[in-house]
Design a protein around this motif. Structure first.
Motif, PDB file in Angstrom:
ATOM      1  N   HIS A  35       0.896  -1.293   0.116  1.00  0.00           N
ATOM      2  CA  HIS A  35       0.075   0.021  -0.116  1.00  0.00           C
ATOM      3  C   HIS A  35       0.851   1.152  -0.008  1.00  0.00           C
ATOM      4  O   HIS A  35       2.182   1.289   0.679  1.00  0.00           O
ATOM      5  N   GLN A  36       0.265   2.362  -0.898  1.00  0.00           N
ATOM      6  CA  GLN A  36       1.054   3.533  -0.638  1.00  0.00           C
ATOM      7  C   GLN A  36       0.137   4.590  -1.044  1.00  0.00           C
ATOM      8  O   GLN A  36      -0.930   4.380  -1.367  1.00  0.00           O
ATOM      9  N   ASP A  37       0.651   5.963  -0.690  1.00  0.00           N
ATOM     10  CA  ASP A  37      -0.420   6.963  -0.834  1.00  0.00           C
ATOM     11  C   ASP A  37       0.226   7.802  -2.056  1.00  0.00           C
ATOM     12  O   ASP A  37       1.418   8.109  -1.850  1.00  0.00           O
ATOM     13  N   VAL A  38      -0.352   8.009  -3.210  1.00  0.00           N
ATOM     14  CA  VAL A  38       0.178   8.989  -4.329  1.00  0.00           C
ATOM     15  C   VAL A  38      -0.640   9.898  -4.434  1.00  0.00           C
ATOM     16  O   VAL A  38      -1.742   9.917  -5.004  1.00  0.00           O
ATOM     17  N   SER A  42      -5.171   6.252  -2.522  1.00  0.00           N
ATOM     18  CA  SER A  42      -4.780   4.895  -1.821  1.00  0.00           C
ATOM     19  C   SER A  42      -4.394   4.021  -3.141  1.00  0.00           C
ATOM     20  O   SER A  42      -5.152   3.830  -3.904  1.00  0.00           O
ATOM     21  N   ALA A  48       6.755   1.209  -6.502  1.00  0.00           N
ATOM     22  CA  ALA A  48       6.613   2.612  -6.064  1.00  0.00           C
ATOM     23  C   ALA A  48       6.281   3.818  -6.903  1.00  0.00           C
ATOM     24  O   ALA A  48       6.942   3.768  -7.995  1.00  0.00           O
TER      25      ALA A  48
END
Length: 172
Positions: A35-38, A42, A48
């Motif tokens: 999971h990442q926030d761009v 979400s 990446a």
């Protein structure tokens, strides 16, 4: 200032996410657990990313499930699916199906069945998910947050304390 891709409200599309197995080294880099926030979006299962521009390029070339605000068009979340899911959906459940139970009419149950994977299940509101004959879980949108029920064994249920918009279902 919020980006134009910020999170949406409860009335937004809800999507269930099914974890699909990966078969190649490049696919394993797209783990559905990552999971990442761009820039306010979400993102699950993607390598990446530095910007929304990179994210939009990725979803142009990679199978994905997107949750988008019906009113503003803002993208709220993206789940990258390295494989086409083998899970299926239907509105009329059959014996053994996992399903989000409809909270009220005119909404229908959102049933999912078949092989492993995540399947989008937008367009309904629920307060309960049943796993049927599967090990499964669901995701839902409440107050602009994508939440997940626990992964549960066959024959299980999760009851939410309120009504939420369904988003996805996942079969393991």
């Amino acid at each position: 200032m919020r980006s134009k891709y910020a999170a949406i409200g409860v009335a937004a599309t809800l999507m269930l996410t099914v974890a699909a197995p990966t078969t190649s080294a490049s696919a394993s880099a797209l783990s559905p657990l990552a999971h990442q926030d761009v820039e306010g979006i979400s993102v699950f299962g993607a390598p990446a990313l530095e910007s929304q521009r990179e994210l939009l390029g990725l979803i142009e070339d990679t199978p994905s499930a997107v949750i988008q605000d019906v009113r503003s068009g803002e993208i709220l979340s993206v789940t990258v699916n390295p494989m086409v899911p083998t899970a299926n959906r239907r509105n009329v459940c059959q014996a053994g199906d996992a399903f989000w139970a409809s909270a009220h009419t005119p909404y229908t149950n959102k049933c999912f069945y078949g092989g492993k994977g995540t399947i989008p299940l937008p367009g309904s509101f629920s307060r309960q998910i049943f796993t049927g004959a599967y090990t499964a879980k669901g995701t839902y949108n409440i107050n602009n947050r994508i939440m997940s029920t626990p992964r549960q064994a066959p024959g299980s249920t999760t009851i939410l304390t309120g009504i939420a918009a369904t988003t996805t279902g996942t079969i393991y």
